[in-house]
Design a protein around this motif. Sequence first.
Motif, PDB file in Angstrom:
ATOM      1  N   ARG A 105     -70.153  11.807  -6.797  1.00 55.13           N
ATOM      2  CA  ARG A 105     -68.856  11.627  -7.766  1.00 55.13           C
ATOM      3  C   ARG A 105     -68.010  12.562  -6.655  1.00 55.13           C
ATOM      4  O   ARG A 105     -67.084  12.579  -6.878  1.00 55.13           O
ATOM      5  CB  ARG A 105     -68.852  11.572  -9.331  1.00 55.13           C
ATOM      6  CG  ARG A 105     -68.933  12.867  -9.418  1.00 55.13           C
ATOM      7  CD  ARG A 105     -68.659  12.895 -11.150  1.00 55.13           C
ATOM      8  NE  ARG A 105     -68.496  14.193 -11.812  1.00 55.13           N
ATOM      9  CZ  ARG A 105     -68.887  14.554 -12.958  1.00 55.13           C
ATOM     10  NH1 ARG A 105     -70.036  14.051 -13.280  1.00 55.13           N
ATOM     11  NH2 ARG A 105     -68.836  16.541 -13.383  1.00 55.13           N
ATOM     12  N   VAL A 106     -68.425  13.919  -6.695  1.00 55.31           N
ATOM     13  CA  VAL A 106     -67.621  15.223  -6.068  1.00 55.31           C
ATOM     14  C   VAL A 106     -66.279  13.523  -4.166  1.00 55.31           C
ATOM     15  O   VAL A 106     -67.016  13.310  -4.035  1.00 55.31           O
ATOM     16  CB  VAL A 106     -67.799  15.521  -5.378  1.00 55.31           C
ATOM     17  CG1 VAL A 106     -67.128  17.021  -4.449  1.00 55.31           C
ATOM     18  CG2 VAL A 106     -68.471  17.078  -7.001  1.00 55.31           C
ATOM     19  N   PRO A 107     -64.847  13.941  -4.366  1.00 56.36           N
ATOM     20  CA  PRO A 107     -64.220  13.404  -4.562  1.00 56.36           C
ATOM     21  C   PRO A 107     -64.666  13.680  -2.697  1.00 56.36           C
ATOM     22  O   PRO A 107     -64.274  12.822  -1.725  1.00 56.36           O
ATOM     23  CB  PRO A 107     -62.788  13.089  -4.973  1.00 56.36           C
ATOM     24  CG  PRO A 107     -62.881  14.103  -5.795  1.00 56.36           C
ATOM     25  CD  PRO A 107     -64.435  14.812  -5.982  1.00 56.36           C
ATOM     26  N   THR A 108     -64.649  15.336  -2.001  1.00 57.02           N
ATOM     27  CA  THR A 108     -64.515  15.032  -0.937  1.00 57.02           C
ATOM     28  C   THR A 108     -66.335  14.634  -0.193  1.00 57.02           C
ATOM     29  O   THR A 108     -66.132  14.508   0.514  1.00 57.02           O
ATOM     30  CB  THR A 108     -64.764  17.227  -0.638  1.00 57.02           C
ATOM     31  OG1 THR A 108     -65.611  17.454  -1.881  1.00 57.02           O
ATOM     32  CG2 THR A 108     -62.786  17.201  -0.636  1.00 57.02           C
ATOM     33  N   LYS A 114     -68.248   9.677   5.207  1.00 66.24           N
ATOM     34  CA  LYS A 114     -67.471   8.537   5.415  1.00 66.24           C
ATOM     35  C   LYS A 114     -66.651   9.228   6.876  1.00 66.24           C
ATOM     36  O   LYS A 114     -67.019   8.237   8.056  1.00 66.24           O
ATOM     37  CB  LYS A 114     -65.805   7.750   4.701  1.00 66.24           C
ATOM     38  CG  LYS A 114     -65.899   7.151   4.119  1.00 66.24           C
ATOM     39  CD  LYS A 114     -64.597   6.382   3.403  1.00 66.24           C
ATOM     40  CE  LYS A 114     -64.726   5.528   2.632  1.00 66.24           C
ATOM     41  NZ  LYS A 114     -63.182   6.144   1.454  1.00 66.24           N
ATOM     42  N   LEU A 115     -66.286   9.933   7.111  1.00 60.90           N
ATOM     43  CA  LEU A 115     -66.183  10.942   7.978  1.00 60.90           C
ATOM     44  C   LEU A 115     -67.165  11.243   9.962  1.00 60.90           C
ATOM     45  O   LEU A 115     -67.021  11.179  10.704  1.00 60.90           O
ATOM     46  CB  LEU A 115     -65.604  12.214   8.089  1.00 60.90           C
ATOM     47  CG  LEU A 115     -64.358  12.211   7.740  1.00 60.90           C
ATOM     48  CD1 LEU A 115     -63.663  13.427   7.474  1.00 60.90           C
ATOM     49  CD2 LEU A 115     -62.584  11.708   8.825  1.00 60.90           C
ATOM     50  N   GLY A 123     -77.402  19.139   2.569  1.00 61.75           N
ATOM     51  CA  GLY A 123     -76.827  20.381   2.668  1.00 61.75           C
ATOM     52  C   GLY A 123     -75.405  19.725   2.506  1.00 61.75           C
ATOM     53  O   GLY A 123     -74.448  20.538   1.461  1.00 61.75           O
ATOM     54  N   LEU A 124     -74.947  18.640   2.690  1.00 60.16           N
ATOM     55  CA  LEU A 124     -73.468  17.752   2.561  1.00 60.16           C
ATOM     56  C   LEU A 124     -73.199  17.756   0.739  1.00 60.16           C
ATOM     57  O   LEU A 124     -72.351  17.726  -0.009  1.00 60.16           O
ATOM     58  CB  LEU A 124     -72.786  16.923   3.619  1.00 60.16           C
ATOM     59  CG  LEU A 124     -72.046  15.841   3.963  1.00 60.16           C
ATOM     60  CD1 LEU A 124     -70.819  16.977   4.393  1.00 60.16           C
ATOM     61  CD2 LEU A 124     -71.618  14.637   4.148  1.00 60.16           C
ATOM     62  N   VAL A 125     -74.569  16.733   0.661  1.00 61.56           N
ATOM     63  CA  VAL A 125     -74.272  16.761  -0.750  1.00 61.56           C
ATOM     64  C   VAL A 125     -74.446  17.825  -1.173  1.00 61.56           C
ATOM     65  O   VAL A 125     -73.361  17.757  -2.549  1.00 61.56           O
ATOM     66  CB  VAL A 125     -75.727  15.853  -1.263  1.00 61.56           C
ATOM     67  CG1 VAL A 125     -75.270  15.201  -2.663  1.00 61.56           C
ATOM     68  CG2 VAL A 125     -75.816  14.732  -0.626  1.00 61.56           C
ATOM     69  N   GLY A 126     -74.952  18.814  -1.239  1.00 60.71           N
ATOM     70  CA  GLY A 126     -75.426  19.826  -2.072  1.00 60.71           C
ATOM     71  C   GLY A 126     -74.135  20.716  -1.983  1.00 60.71           C
ATOM     72  O   GLY A 126     -74.027  22.004  -1.811  1.00 60.71           O
ATOM     73  N   TYR A 127     -72.825  20.853  -1.495  1.00 63.88           N
ATOM     74  CA  TYR A 127     -72.132  21.365  -0.357  1.00 63.88           C
ATOM     75  C   TYR A 127     -71.254  22.402  -2.074  1.00 63.88           C
ATOM     76  O   TYR A 127     -70.946  23.545  -2.042  1.00 63.88           O
ATOM     77  CB  TYR A 127     -71.116  21.333   0.445  1.00 63.88           C
ATOM     78  CG  TYR A 127     -70.298  21.473   0.904  1.00 63.88           C
ATOM     79  CD1 TYR A 127     -70.126  21.319   2.070  1.00 63.88           C
ATOM     80  CD2 TYR A 127     -69.196  22.284   0.140  1.00 63.88           C
ATOM     81  CE1 TYR A 127     -68.813  22.502   3.386  1.00 63.88           C
ATOM     82  CE2 TYR A 127     -68.370  22.956   1.024  1.00 63.88           C
ATOM     83  CZ  TYR A 127     -67.650  22.921   2.496  1.00 63.88           C
ATOM     84  OH  TYR A 127     -67.095  24.196   2.666  1.00 63.88           O
ATOM     85  N   ASP A 148     -56.787  20.857  -3.609  1.00 61.85           N
ATOM     86  CA  ASP A 148     -57.807  19.408  -3.393  1.00 61.85           C
ATOM     87  C   ASP A 148     -59.457  20.196  -3.892  1.00 61.85           C
ATOM     88  O   ASP A 148     -60.295  19.853  -3.800  1.00 61.85           O
ATOM     89  CB  ASP A 148     -58.313  19.163  -1.514  1.00 61.85           C
ATOM     90  CG  ASP A 148     -58.016  20.611  -0.468  1.00 61.85           C
ATOM     91  OD1 ASP A 148     -57.662  21.824  -1.383  1.00 61.85           O
ATOM     92  OD2 ASP A 148     -58.364  20.615   0.573  1.00 61.85           O
ATOM     93  N   GLN A 149     -59.536  21.956  -3.362  1.00 60.52           N
ATOM     94  CA  GLN A 149     -60.762  22.418  -4.100  1.00 60.52           C
ATOM     95  C   GLN A 149     -61.283  22.641  -5.913  1.00 60.52           C
ATOM     96  O   GLN A 149     -62.088  22.478  -6.489  1.00 60.52           O
ATOM     97  CB  GLN A 149     -60.700  24.150  -3.294  1.00 60.52           C
ATOM     98  CG  GLN A 149     -61.005  23.657  -1.874  1.00 60.52           C
ATOM     99  CD  GLN A 149     -60.265  25.138  -1.479  1.00 60.52           C
ATOM    100  OE1 GLN A 149     -59.615  25.525  -2.103  1.00 60.52           O
ATOM    101  NE2 GLN A 149     -61.137  25.744  -0.270  1.00 60.52           N
ATOM    102  N   MET A 150     -59.994  22.070  -6.200  1.00 62.09           N
ATOM    103  CA  MET A 150     -59.998  22.430  -7.825  1.00 62.09           C
ATOM    104  C   MET A 150     -61.647  21.154  -9.076  1.00 62.09           C
ATOM    105  O   MET A 150     -61.965  21.927  -8.961  1.00 62.09           O
ATOM    106  CB  MET A 150     -58.821  21.594  -8.219  1.00 62.09           C
ATOM    107  CG  MET A 150     -57.938  22.851  -8.816  1.00 62.09           C
ATOM    108  SD  MET A 150     -58.625  24.525  -9.237  1.00 62.09           S
ATOM    109  CE  MET A 150     -57.503  24.398 -10.414  1.00 62.09           C
ATOM    110  N   PRO A 151     -61.660  19.911  -7.717  1.00 60.23           N
ATOM    111  CA  PRO A 151     -62.784  20.092  -7.804  1.00 60.23           C
ATOM    112  C   PRO A 151     -64.115  20.501  -8.007  1.00 60.23           C
ATOM    113  O   PRO A 151     -65.445  20.246  -9.172  1.00 60.23           O
ATOM    114  CB  PRO A 151     -62.939  18.069  -7.452  1.00 60.23           C
ATOM    115  CG  PRO A 151     -61.798  17.682  -7.208  1.00 60.23           C
ATOM    116  CD  PRO A 151     -60.835  18.798  -6.971  1.00 60.23           C
TER     117      PRO A 151
END
Length: 323
Positions: A105-108, A114-115, A123-127, A148-151
């Motif tokens: 659910r993390v927006p980034t 998508k990018l 690793g991307l999911v676990g960032y 933008d990093q608050m979540p």
Amino acid sequence: MKQRIFSGMRPTGRLHIGNYLGALKNWAQLQDEFDCVYCVVDIHALTSIEDTSNLGALTHEMVLDIMAGGVDPEKSILFVQSKVSEVAELNTFLSMVTPLSWLLRVPTFKEKAKLQPHNVNYGLVGYPVLMTADILLYKAGVVPVGQDQMPHLELAREIVRRFNAQFGPTFPEPEGRLTRFPVVMGLDGGKMSKQAGNVIELALSREETAKKIMSAVTDPGRKFRSDPGNPEICNVYRLHEYFNPREAAEINRECRKAGIGCVDCKKKLAESINQELEPIRERRRELEQSPDYVKEVLETGAEKARVIARSTMEEVRQRLKLI
Ligand code: SF4
């Protein structure tokens, strides 16, 4: 005893004024108030790049800018993330207490997926878990972050609460400290970023910096010199607020009554930016001539970081009842 701060930057090479205002200037200022641990997070970069041939050079360029921008190895720990392997171990343990649903659910994550749809890796999911491991490994109580990093930080706090509840109080809940200039706009009016190609790098010469500023987009409604402008929608004005705060109010007034033209306004801005960046460029040139010193700073920083990391991991293994 000073509170500890942790902050990291992904190795994207030379820093630009967006990085400088949004992070680096803050890093340098925090050194007197906090016990600072600063890191170039090269493992994080692996979640997005497939060709790593340039990674070492990008890391080196960034370190030069960080040191030139005022991070003092006598006051702070500065190192490269992959040199402290304990972070990978803690990342593994934290991943066991982090529900996958939290990460999805993390927006980034959604934006990055998508990018790079061809490379939505584990690793991307676990960032955010790796980011949490970075913070907790050094038991940092404060983390300077952009909006933008608050979540990510909120997620880190949730992971801490869960770990502490399950295994006993081990980690402090890190507090976010918002940077004063969270979003810096680029020359084209969009968010300043390398991908958008709208940046002014700290290491550019005076002339290159001035040339870039002269090409910046201003108030699009101001077509002629005699038209009054609206500084509120002009990116050049925003940069005046950052680099030329004493004159900003007057520029605002003059712009609104067409008392100043955009060319002169940009020249003033270039002068202010060059004035602030010149000492940084000079330090950078010195550091470029001293590769052994830079290497030594990073090695010493990694050694100091490892001492803290080993102690944390010893405690974590005991909490987990690993023998
Ligand atoms: Fe922007 Fe300056 Fe031109 Fe006004 S005078 S529109 S603030 S560049």
